[in-house]
Design a protein around this motif. Sequence first.
Motif, PDB file in Angstrom:
ATOM      1  N   MET A 104     -51.645  29.656 107.629  1.00 47.68           N
ATOM      2  CA  MET A 104     -51.244  28.485 106.305  1.00 47.68           C
ATOM      3  C   MET A 104     -51.382  29.796 105.801  1.00 47.68           C
ATOM      4  O   MET A 104     -50.159  29.138 104.868  1.00 47.68           O
ATOM      5  CB  MET A 104     -52.934  28.251 106.561  1.00 47.68           C
ATOM      6  CG  MET A 104     -52.821  26.940 107.809  1.00 47.68           C
ATOM      7  SD  MET A 104     -54.584  26.092 107.464  1.00 47.68           S
ATOM      8  CE  MET A 104     -54.330  24.990 105.740  1.00 47.68           C
ATOM      9  N   TRP A 105     -52.540  31.132 105.699  1.00 52.58           N
ATOM     10  CA  TRP A 105     -51.516  31.727 104.397  1.00 52.58           C
ATOM     11  C   TRP A 105     -50.540  32.199 104.208  1.00 52.58           C
ATOM     12  O   TRP A 105     -50.154  32.133 102.921  1.00 52.58           O
ATOM     13  CB  TRP A 105     -52.948  33.217 103.999  1.00 52.58           C
ATOM     14  CG  TRP A 105     -53.053  33.749 103.278  1.00 52.58           C
ATOM     15  CD1 TRP A 105     -53.545  33.731 102.267  1.00 52.58           C
ATOM     16  CD2 TRP A 105     -52.398  34.855 103.792  1.00 52.58           C
ATOM     17  NE1 TRP A 105     -52.897  34.205 101.584  1.00 52.58           N
ATOM     18  CE2 TRP A 105     -52.673  35.810 102.042  1.00 52.58           C
ATOM     19  CE3 TRP A 105     -51.826  35.808 104.111  1.00 52.58           C
ATOM     20  CZ2 TRP A 105     -51.704  36.883 101.409  1.00 52.58           C
ATOM     21  CZ3 TRP A 105     -51.657  37.198 104.028  1.00 52.58           C
ATOM     22  CH2 TRP A 105     -51.427  37.906 102.364  1.00 52.58           C
TER      23      TRP A 105
ATOM     24  N   HIS B 184     -50.035  28.757  93.344  1.00 59.72           N
ATOM     25  CA  HIS B 184     -51.161  29.819  94.265  1.00 59.72           C
ATOM     26  C   HIS B 184     -52.759  28.777  94.127  1.00 59.72           C
ATOM     27  O   HIS B 184     -53.204  30.104  95.187  1.00 59.72           O
ATOM     28  CB  HIS B 184     -51.200  29.925  92.185  1.00 59.72           C
ATOM     29  CG  HIS B 184     -50.146  31.367  92.524  1.00 59.72           C
ATOM     30  ND1 HIS B 184     -48.543  30.326  92.025  1.00 59.72           N
ATOM     31  CD2 HIS B 184     -49.145  31.927  91.926  1.00 59.72           C
ATOM     32  CE1 HIS B 184     -47.698  31.243  91.382  1.00 59.72           C
ATOM     33  NE2 HIS B 184     -48.383  32.099  91.920  1.00 59.72           N
ATOM     34  N   SER B 185     -53.342  28.208  93.634  1.00 54.48           N
ATOM     35  CA  SER B 185     -54.150  27.840  94.221  1.00 54.48           C
ATOM     36  C   SER B 185     -54.534  27.287  95.833  1.00 54.48           C
ATOM     37  O   SER B 185     -55.767  27.972  96.095  1.00 54.48           O
ATOM     38  CB  SER B 185     -54.973  26.296  93.019  1.00 54.48           C
ATOM     39  OG  SER B 185     -55.133  27.083  91.951  1.00 54.48           O
ATOM     40  N   CYS B 186     -53.336  26.313  96.145  1.00 54.09           N
ATOM     41  CA  CYS B 186     -53.409  26.747  97.587  1.00 54.09           C
ATOM     42  C   CYS B 186     -53.270  28.251  97.894  1.00 54.09           C
ATOM     43  O   CYS B 186     -54.337  28.155  99.016  1.00 54.09           O
ATOM     44  CB  CYS B 186     -51.984  25.579  97.903  1.00 54.09           C
ATOM     45  SG  CYS B 186     -51.454  25.264 100.083  1.00 54.09           S
ATOM     46  N   ARG B 187     -53.012  28.549  98.346  1.00 49.55           N
ATOM     47  CA  ARG B 187     -52.585  30.101  98.947  1.00 49.55           C
ATOM     48  C   ARG B 187     -54.000  30.662  98.834  1.00 49.55           C
ATOM     49  O   ARG B 187     -54.356  31.046  99.484  1.00 49.55           O
ATOM     50  CB  ARG B 187     -51.682  30.875  97.944  1.00 49.55           C
ATOM     51  CG  ARG B 187     -52.118  32.065  98.743  1.00 49.55           C
ATOM     52  CD  ARG B 187     -50.439  32.948  98.374  1.00 49.55           C
ATOM     53  NE  ARG B 187     -49.968  33.995  99.140  1.00 49.55           N
ATOM     54  CZ  ARG B 187     -50.191  35.419  98.652  1.00 49.55           C
ATOM     55  NH1 ARG B 187     -50.540  35.151  97.314  1.00 49.55           N
ATOM     56  NH2 ARG B 187     -49.933  36.582  99.415  1.00 49.55           N
TER      57      ARG B 187
ATOM     58  N   ARG C  38     -44.799  32.438 102.208  1.00 51.64           N
ATOM     59  CA  ARG C  38     -43.542  32.265 101.668  1.00 51.64           C
ATOM     60  C   ARG C  38     -43.185  31.099 100.709  1.00 51.64           C
ATOM     61  O   ARG C  38     -42.135  31.538 100.172  1.00 51.64           O
ATOM     62  CB  ARG C  38     -42.873  31.371 103.830  1.00 51.64           C
ATOM     63  CG  ARG C  38     -43.221  32.972 103.910  1.00 51.64           C
ATOM     64  CD  ARG C  38     -42.388  32.995 105.586  1.00 51.64           C
ATOM     65  NE  ARG C  38     -42.666  31.973 106.536  1.00 51.64           N
ATOM     66  CZ  ARG C  38     -43.739  32.750 107.170  1.00 51.64           C
ATOM     67  NH1 ARG C  38     -43.708  34.076 107.788  1.00 51.64           N
ATOM     68  NH2 ARG C  38     -44.098  31.409 108.638  1.00 51.64           N
ATOM     69  N   LEU C  39     -44.322  29.976 101.219  1.00 49.88           N
ATOM     70  CA  LEU C  39     -43.571  28.865 100.111  1.00 49.88           C
ATOM     71  C   LEU C  39     -43.299  29.459  98.557  1.00 49.88           C
ATOM     72  O   LEU C  39     -42.768  29.207  97.648  1.00 49.88           O
ATOM     73  CB  LEU C  39     -44.329  27.758 100.115  1.00 49.88           C
ATOM     74  CG  LEU C  39     -44.036  26.641 101.599  1.00 49.88           C
ATOM     75  CD1 LEU C  39     -45.038  25.573 101.399  1.00 49.88           C
ATOM     76  CD2 LEU C  39     -42.475  26.587 102.014  1.00 49.88           C
TER      77      LEU C  39
END
Length: 278
Positions: free
Chosen positions: A235-236, A213-216, A241-242
């Motif tokens: 990228m988002w 979630h932080s990466c998103r 999706r991941l």
Amino acid sequence: MATGTEPPDTDPHPHLGGVRSPARAAIDAPHLRTDRWWLAPAATAAGLLAFIVYSTWRAFADADYYAAPYVSPFYSPCLASNCATMHAGPNADLFGSWWALSPAIIILIFPLGFRLTCYYYRKAYYRGFWASPPACAVAEPHRTYTGETRFPLILQNVHRYFFYAAILVAGVLTYDTVLSFRDEHYAWGHMGLGTVVFLVNIVLIWLYTLSCHSCRHIVGGKLKHFSRHPVRYRMWRFVGRLNARHMQLAWASLLSVAVADFYVYLLASGVFDDPRFF
Ligand code: FES
């Protein structure tokens, strides 16, 4: 505007908490779950417990973590000179020879912190071990529920920093996977069953890490207009999706890292030799 029908501000019966508190609105109709809702948190707790027992044993074993060219992911990178892989992997002797404990302890703090503070795992172990909350539409067994607003749970907010550390650890494991294409004499052009095990593991590790979630938020957050940031928008979308599979990736990567470590353990302890494809 006060209507005169609100529950009192203070609970006159503090020994009755959660939905049974007299301070809560009384609902006559059945509204709490009566199915076997406890199956999911019980299975979660059992799975996490099994991993905790296994990883604690392996982290403190300080043995059988290197069978050339494979280094257990629990022990990589090696940061102390008592490490058996010092000449083989992406190592840096930062701790020198004064470190006498298992070298795994130095490095495992980072993936452990990443998973401990992960949004999914938080939900999993809050429900599985503390029953707080136990599940949706199930009576809260605790008298009070403060969520993560106080010490120590407020420290869960450091998750983003563990994410940065997890990226570095994933990079090191990627390098280890590349090195698994060497044979035991460090000559390139080798592929064994261990190479496949490492490949599967590193793909799952990356998918889990990038689904964070932080990466998103890092790739797509704080933007007013996606149309002005097409690359970050793509990228988002990819991370989103991941992220929808974050739970599955959390479990799959937890299993794969244990399997990769166990495979190295079997080789290093002489149970069998690594089958080679070429
Ligand atoms: Fe699970 Fe970040 S939210 S790893």
